[in-house]
Motif scaffolding. Structure first.
Motif, PDB file in Angstrom:
ATOM      1  N   LEU B 218     -18.740  -7.604 -53.597  1.00 18.43           N
ATOM      2  CA  LEU B 218     -17.534  -8.428 -53.687  1.00 18.43           C
ATOM      3  C   LEU B 218     -16.946  -8.432 -55.097  1.00 18.43           C
ATOM      4  CD1 LEU B 218     -18.760 -11.353 -51.436  1.00 18.43           C
ATOM      5  CD2 LEU B 218     -16.762  -9.923 -50.995  1.00 18.43           C
ATOM      6  N   GLY B 219     -17.782  -8.212 -56.101  1.00 17.20           N
ATOM      7  CA  GLY B 219     -17.295  -8.132 -57.471  1.00 17.20           C
ATOM      8  C   GLY B 219     -16.367  -6.948 -57.646  1.00 17.20           C
ATOM      9  N   ILE B 220     -16.752  -5.804 -57.078  1.00 13.78           N
ATOM     10  CA  ILE B 220     -15.921  -4.604 -57.186  1.00 13.78           C
ATOM     11  C   ILE B 220     -14.609  -4.815 -56.449  1.00 13.78           C
ATOM     12  CG2 ILE B 220     -15.768  -2.173 -56.517  1.00 13.78           C
ATOM     13  CD1 ILE B 220     -18.750  -1.956 -57.077  1.00 13.78           C
ATOM     14  N   ILE B 221     -14.683  -5.471 -55.297  1.00 14.89           N
ATOM     15  CA  ILE B 221     -13.471  -5.784 -54.535  1.00 14.89           C
ATOM     16  C   ILE B 221     -12.510  -6.596 -55.415  1.00 14.89           C
ATOM     17  CG2 ILE B 221     -12.574  -7.180 -52.628  1.00 14.89           C
ATOM     18  CD1 ILE B 221     -13.820  -4.772 -51.475  1.00 14.89           C
ATOM     19  N   ALA B 222     -13.036  -7.660 -56.028  1.00 12.87           N
ATOM     20  CA  ALA B 222     -12.174  -8.548 -56.812  1.00 12.87           C
ATOM     21  C   ALA B 222     -11.529  -7.799 -57.968  1.00 12.87           C
ATOM     22  CB  ALA B 222     -12.981  -9.735 -57.331  1.00 12.87           C
ATOM     23  N   GLU B 223     -12.249  -6.834 -58.525  1.00 10.38           N
ATOM     24  CA  GLU B 223     -11.727  -6.147 -59.699  1.00 10.38           C
ATOM     25  C   GLU B 223     -10.789  -5.000 -59.392  1.00 10.38           C
ATOM     26  OE1 GLU B 223     -14.247  -5.187 -62.860  1.00 10.38           O
ATOM     27  OE2 GLU B 223     -14.646  -7.311 -63.211  1.00 10.38           O
ATOM     28  N   THR B 224     -10.805  -4.494 -58.158  1.00 11.04           N
ATOM     29  CA  THR B 224      -9.998  -3.302 -57.930  1.00 11.04           C
ATOM     30  C   THR B 224      -8.943  -3.446 -56.841  1.00 11.04           C
ATOM     31  OG1 THR B 224     -11.639  -2.411 -56.394  1.00 11.04           O
ATOM     32  CG2 THR B 224     -11.841  -1.714 -58.677  1.00 11.04           C
ATOM     33  N   CYS B 225      -9.051  -4.453 -55.974  1.00  9.95           N
ATOM     34  CA  CYS B 225      -8.245  -4.404 -54.745  1.00  9.95           C
ATOM     35  C   CYS B 225      -7.051  -5.345 -54.722  1.00  9.95           C
ATOM     36  CB  CYS B 225      -9.131  -4.703 -53.540  1.00  9.95           C
ATOM     37  SG  CYS B 225     -10.419  -3.473 -53.349  1.00  9.95           S
ATOM     38  N   ASP B 226      -6.052  -4.955 -53.924  1.00  7.23           N
ATOM     39  CA  ASP B 226      -4.925  -5.840 -53.640  1.00  7.23           C
ATOM     40  C   ASP B 226      -5.163  -6.565 -52.324  1.00  7.23           C
ATOM     41  OD1 ASP B 226      -3.383  -4.685 -55.829  1.00  7.23           O
ATOM     42  OD2 ASP B 226      -3.263  -2.913 -54.550  1.00  7.23           O
ATOM     43  N   LYS B 227      -5.656  -5.813 -51.341  1.00  9.56           N
ATOM     44  CA  LYS B 227      -5.924  -6.375 -50.016  1.00  9.56           C
ATOM     45  C   LYS B 227      -7.392  -6.128 -49.686  1.00  9.56           C
ATOM     46  CE  LYS B 227      -1.483  -7.143 -48.967  1.00  9.56           C
ATOM     47  NZ  LYS B 227      -0.640  -6.047 -48.507  1.00  9.56           N
ATOM     48  N   GLY B 240      -6.961 -10.006 -45.656  1.00  9.91           N
ATOM     49  CA  GLY B 240      -5.962 -10.738 -46.421  1.00  9.91           C
ATOM     50  C   GLY B 240      -5.794 -10.152 -47.805  1.00  9.91           C
ATOM     51  N   THR B 241      -4.960 -10.803 -48.610  1.00  9.45           N
ATOM     52  CA  THR B 241      -4.852 -10.410 -50.006  1.00  9.45           C
ATOM     53  C   THR B 241      -6.140 -10.839 -50.705  1.00  9.45           C
ATOM     54  OG1 THR B 241      -3.957 -12.543 -50.644  1.00  9.45           O
ATOM     55  CG2 THR B 241      -2.365 -10.857 -49.990  1.00  9.45           C
ATOM     56  N   VAL B 242      -6.417 -10.291 -51.889  1.00  7.88           N
ATOM     57  CA  VAL B 242      -7.634 -10.745 -52.583  1.00  7.88           C
ATOM     58  C   VAL B 242      -7.617 -12.252 -52.764  1.00  7.88           C
ATOM     59  CG1 VAL B 242      -8.666  -8.876 -53.908  1.00  7.88           C
ATOM     60  CG2 VAL B 242      -6.619  -9.947 -54.753  1.00  7.88           C
ATOM     61  N   GLU B 243      -6.427 -12.807 -53.006  1.00  8.90           N
ATOM     62  CA  GLU B 243      -6.352 -14.267 -53.165  1.00  8.90           C
ATOM     63  C   GLU B 243      -6.774 -14.965 -51.874  1.00  8.90           C
ATOM     64  OE1 GLU B 243      -3.971 -12.235 -54.211  1.00  8.90           O
ATOM     65  OE2 GLU B 243      -3.736 -12.614 -56.359  1.00  8.90           O
ATOM     66  N   ASP B 244      -6.306 -14.432 -50.734  1.00  8.88           N
ATOM     67  CA  ASP B 244      -6.701 -15.029 -49.454  1.00  8.88           C
ATOM     68  C   ASP B 244      -8.225 -15.026 -49.314  1.00  8.88           C
ATOM     69  OD1 ASP B 244      -4.094 -15.424 -48.600  1.00  8.88           O
ATOM     70  OD2 ASP B 244      -3.970 -13.468 -47.599  1.00  8.88           O
ATOM     71  N   ILE B 245      -8.818 -13.895 -49.635  1.00 13.67           N
ATOM     72  CA  ILE B 245     -10.254 -13.756 -49.388  1.00 13.67           C
ATOM     73  C   ILE B 245     -11.073 -14.551 -50.406  1.00 13.67           C
ATOM     74  CG2 ILE B 245     -12.173 -12.097 -49.226  1.00 13.67           C
ATOM     75  CD1 ILE B 245     -10.101 -11.850 -46.949  1.00 13.67           C
ATOM     76  N   PHE B 246     -10.629 -14.582 -51.663  1.00  7.75           N
ATOM     77  CA  PHE B 246     -11.443 -15.222 -52.690  1.00  7.75           C
ATOM     78  C   PHE B 246     -11.070 -16.676 -52.954  1.00  7.75           C
ATOM     79  CE2 PHE B 246     -12.310 -10.820 -53.290  1.00  7.75           C
ATOM     80  CZ  PHE B 246     -13.596 -10.763 -53.790  1.00  7.75           C
ATOM     81  N   GLU B 247      -9.848 -17.078 -52.559  1.00  9.04           N
ATOM     82  CA  GLU B 247      -9.430 -18.425 -52.959  1.00  9.04           C
ATOM     83  C   GLU B 247      -8.933 -19.329 -51.836  1.00  9.04           C
ATOM     84  OE1 GLU B 247      -6.680 -17.386 -56.027  1.00  9.04           O
ATOM     85  OE2 GLU B 247      -8.260 -17.064 -57.511  1.00  9.04           O
ATOM     86  N   ALA B 248      -8.618 -18.772 -50.665  1.00 10.26           N
ATOM     87  CA  ALA B 248      -8.086 -19.625 -49.586  1.00 10.26           C
ATOM     88  C   ALA B 248      -9.172 -20.567 -49.061  1.00 10.26           C
ATOM     89  CB  ALA B 248      -7.546 -18.757 -48.457  1.00 10.26           C
ATOM     90  N   ASP B 249      -8.741 -21.599 -48.338  1.00  7.15           N
ATOM     91  CA  ASP B 249      -9.700 -22.570 -47.811  1.00  7.15           C
ATOM     92  C   ASP B 249     -10.350 -22.100 -46.524  1.00  7.15           C
ATOM     93  OD1 ASP B 249      -8.910 -24.229 -49.849  1.00  7.15           O
ATOM     94  OD2 ASP B 249      -7.270 -25.070 -48.645  1.00  7.15           O
TER      95      ASP B 249
END
Ligand SMILES: Nc1ncnc2c1ncn2[C@@H]1O[C@H](COP(=O)(O)OP(=O)(O)OP(=O)(O)O)[C@@H](O)[C@H]1O
Ligand SMILES: Nc1ncnc2c1ncn2[C@@H]1O[C@H](COP(=O)(O)OP(=O)(O)O)[C@@H](O)[C@H]1O
Ligand SMILES: [Mg+2]
Ligand SMILES: [Mg+2]
Lengths: 317, 327
Positions: B218-227, B240-249
């Motif tokens: 998941l670290g690599i995902i956060a550093e390289t991906c848009d979706k 979802g977008t990285v924001e959806d996956i890492f920050e949504a509720d």
């Protein structure tokens, strides 16, 4: 703090190769305290497994001392060595190749019981095997299963049960979760931590995964090309890494956090140099962003920079 | 402005059929990648990530691998209907792939420079001369941080990280529109991984390549991906977008489990949350939601009915927990 369970003094292991002397472990000084976990981190080939095997007397040191419960065990042989072997065990990375595929789960777990005569009598052995399986969370119905029929997580549980069979005080865990998926890795890490709490076990935990090592270790040794460049408690090391290599290592971890408009991280350049006939001086110097003239020429001692925080770097001398 | 669609995978199934069994590796996945976009495909071993990548390039094993149904549109053409010649131009041309083990892509007995030259010759639409190709080889090596003076060396003279960079050099030599990277850094140490990821990020900006980044990290995902697409048992259970996956509720319980299982570097956790149980057997998948046997929130409906997809903006969740609401 209490007396260390294990302590190494100027421990060295050199291998002879066709191209020269390979310094796999080069003057390592460290202690492991009872009931605690010492994490060992560093890049591939830096000597982590060799260090673990030295402590267990699976290979002979080139020089230096290893103290176990205060006694130098380097010269141990015969019965003394056999008794020592019961107190120290190892769990390997690869649950696939370290288990004999022709043996059933109960045969694998009971083997060390029989060999070391920890338990005698058919019934007692079967009971102890069943108890060990329960301790590590293996279902009873698997007694007669073959290890190759099982998944990686279960195989690693067998490895743990086997190590526990002889009631050791100390276990070297050599990358025990590296081959496992995260959901299974979490199961095994939790198991190891529960066992430590319940049985007062002491671990040396070898891994290249920094988040795993932080989670499981009380203290951490950072190795680079055979040498320990920094030792500190886990929380101190992550809060205040001193050695430029430790800093680079921590900065390299990809974090599972969104960081849009990413500031480019300063990645350190270059690769591990050769461990064969290294020149005196800091082994990290060729890659170090803070390299100075006095980094090379003579070996850099490990000094206690602040209480219980040791580092080997000219910056702090 | 939204970028143009480059790749569209529609309801794709992949299965492996042997005399003994049928493995259901990919079970009806759909996603799109737009130009210059990086999509991360994350999941544990056996989730079907590599099978998806191989299907896109039609590289599934001849005798056992099947694509029973689905479509894979690339720049408007269906890859599943392409002939040999079209596929040849596609692979290593418009779409390039990097594997976990660099030696899968390198020939041990040919110097690295020559291997890059051969890749360039294979797709030499510009009609470059031998000399121009040599210059291009030098440029390509320098681009990935290897001195061109080392082009006559063999792969075994390079470290793992350098070999992977040569593979990247080959993959990018033909200016692909899409780069598929299947666990490109899993075999590398973290400091070298950081170098390779930085390189991929840099090249992707410079060359405007879209990337399908396959990883379990998941670290690599956060550093390289848009979706991001999260895979489980051959399905995309959250997208979802990285924001959806890492920050949504709202998240799929499996995604929650994945995050809980990784030790955190910047937080103290006494105990990791573990997902109980194991991945389902792909030859005998459970009915209903494939995650239900391991799910803490399992309801009767989960055992019987395949969950619908719940959508909120770009964020897709395949789970009965969200089934009845409409956003
Ligand atoms: N029996 C041996 N003969 C010669 N060299 C050896 C032997 N065992 C290990 N080495 C070398 O010693 C060095 C340290 O190896 P070791 O296996 O301890 O590293 P490690 O830190 O455990 O690496 P990894 O993370 O890849 O497991 C390496 O350069 C290795 O090639
Ligand atoms: N060549 C093959 N033959 C039979 N089964 C396969 C083959 N390749 C993959 N599989 C199976 O397909 C499923 C998905 O595998 P894969 O796509 O490699 O997943 P991932 O890349 O996510 O680990 C797994 O159950 C795997 O065992
Ligand atoms: Mg090792
Ligand atoms: Mg794969």
């Amino acid at each position: 703090m209490s007396e260390p369970l294990i302590k190494t003094v100027h421990l060295k292991k050199y291998f002879e190769t066709s191209r020269g002397l390979l310094h796999a472990v080069d003057d390592v000084n460290m202690s492991i305290f009872p009931g605690r976990t010492l994490g060992v981190v560093g890049e591939s080939g830096c000597g982590k497994s060799t260090l673990g095997r030295l402590l267990l007397r699976l290979i002979e040191p080139t020089s230096g001392q290893i103290f176990f419960e205060g006694e130098d065990i380097v010269q141990y042989g015969g019965i003394k060595l056999r008794d020592l072997r019961k107190k120290m065990q190892i769990i390997f990375q690869d649950p696939y190749s370290s288990l004999d595929p022709r043996m059933t789960v109960s045969e694998i777990i009971s083997e060390p019981l029989i060999v070391t005569k920890t338990v005698t009598g058919k019934k007692a052995i079967a009971e102890e095997t069943a108890r060990l399986m329960e301790v590590v969370g293996l279902a009873e119905r698997l007694v007669n299963a073959y290890s190759h029929e099982l998944d990686g997580g279960r195989r690693q549980r067998i490895g743990v049960a086997r190590a526990l069979a002889v009631k050791p005080k100390f276990i070297v865990c050599d990358e025990p979760v590296s081959a496992l998926d995260v959901s299974i890795q979490a199961q095994i890490l939790n198991l190891l931590m529960d066992l430590q709490r319940d049985m007062g076990l002491t671990y040396m935990f070898i891994t290249h995964d920094l988040s795993v090592v932080k989670h499981i270790s009380h203290d951490i040794v950072v190795m680079y090309l055979g040498q320990n460049v920094e030792i500190a408690s886990s929380s101190e090391l992550f809060r205040k890494p001193l050695h430029p290599y430790t800093q680079a290592l921590l900065a390299s971890i990809p974090l599972p956090k969104v960081n849009r408009g990413k500031i480019k991280r300063d990645v350190i350049r270059g690769e591990l140099s050769s461990p064969i006939d290294p020149k005196p001086g800091c082994r990290f110097a060729p890659r170090c962003p803070e390299k100075r003239d006095d980094c090379v020429g003579q070996d850099i001692p490990l000094i206690e920079y602040s209480p219980n925080h040791f580092v080997s770097c000219v910056k702090y001398m | 402005m939204v970028a143009k669609e480059l790749l569209r995978v529609e309801d794709l199934y992949v299965m492996y059929k042997t005399d003994m069994e049928e493995v259901h590796a990919v079970n009806g996945i759909s996603f799109t990648i737009r130009e210059q976009e990086t999509l991360g495909l994350v999941g544990e071993t056996g989730a079907g990530k590599t099978s998806t990548a191989l299907a896109i390039l039609r590289l599934l094993p001849d005798r056992t691998g099947r694509i029973p149904s689905g479509n894979i549109w690339f720049q408007g053409k269906n890859i599943l209907e392409m002939d040999h010649e079209e596929l040849r131009r596609l692979r290593g041309g418009d779409i390039a792939m990097i594997f976990q083990d660099p030696m899968t892509s390198l020939n041990p007995v040919i110097p690295v420079g020559q291997q890059i030259a051969e890749a360039l010759l294979l797709h030499n639409e510009e009609g470059l001369t031998r000399e121009q190709i040599e210059d291009r080889v030098d440029e390509t090596l320098e681009l990935v941080g290897i001195p061109s003076s080392r082009k006559n060396e063999y792969p075994h003279q390079f470290s793992g990280g350098m070999k992977q960079r040569v593979v990247i050099a080959i993959a990018l030599s033909c200016n692909p529109r899409l780069l598929i990277a299947d666990e490109p850094t899993t075999a590398l140490d973290v400091t070298i991984q950081a170098q390779v990821l930085a390189l991929i990020n840099e090249l992707k900006e410079k060359l405007k390549t879209a990337v399908l980044m396959i990883t379990h990290d998941l670290g690599i995902i956060a550093e390289t991906c848009d979706k991001v697409a999260v895979m489980y048992a051959g399905e995309i259970i959250e997208y979802g977008t990285v924001e959806d996956i890492f920050e949504a509720d709202k998240h799929h319980p499996y995604t929650v489990g994945l995050f809980g299982a990784i030790p955190k570097i910047h937080e103290e956790t006494d105990r990791l949350e573990q997902i109980e149980g194991l991945m389902p057997d792909p030859t005998d998948l459970p009915p209903g939601c494939k995650f239900h046997p391991r799910c803490k929130h399992c309801m009767p409906v989960c055992r019987e009915k395949e969950p619908p997809v719940f959508q909120e903006g770009d964020h897709l969740l395949k789970c009965h927990l969200f089934g009845n609401s409409s956003g």
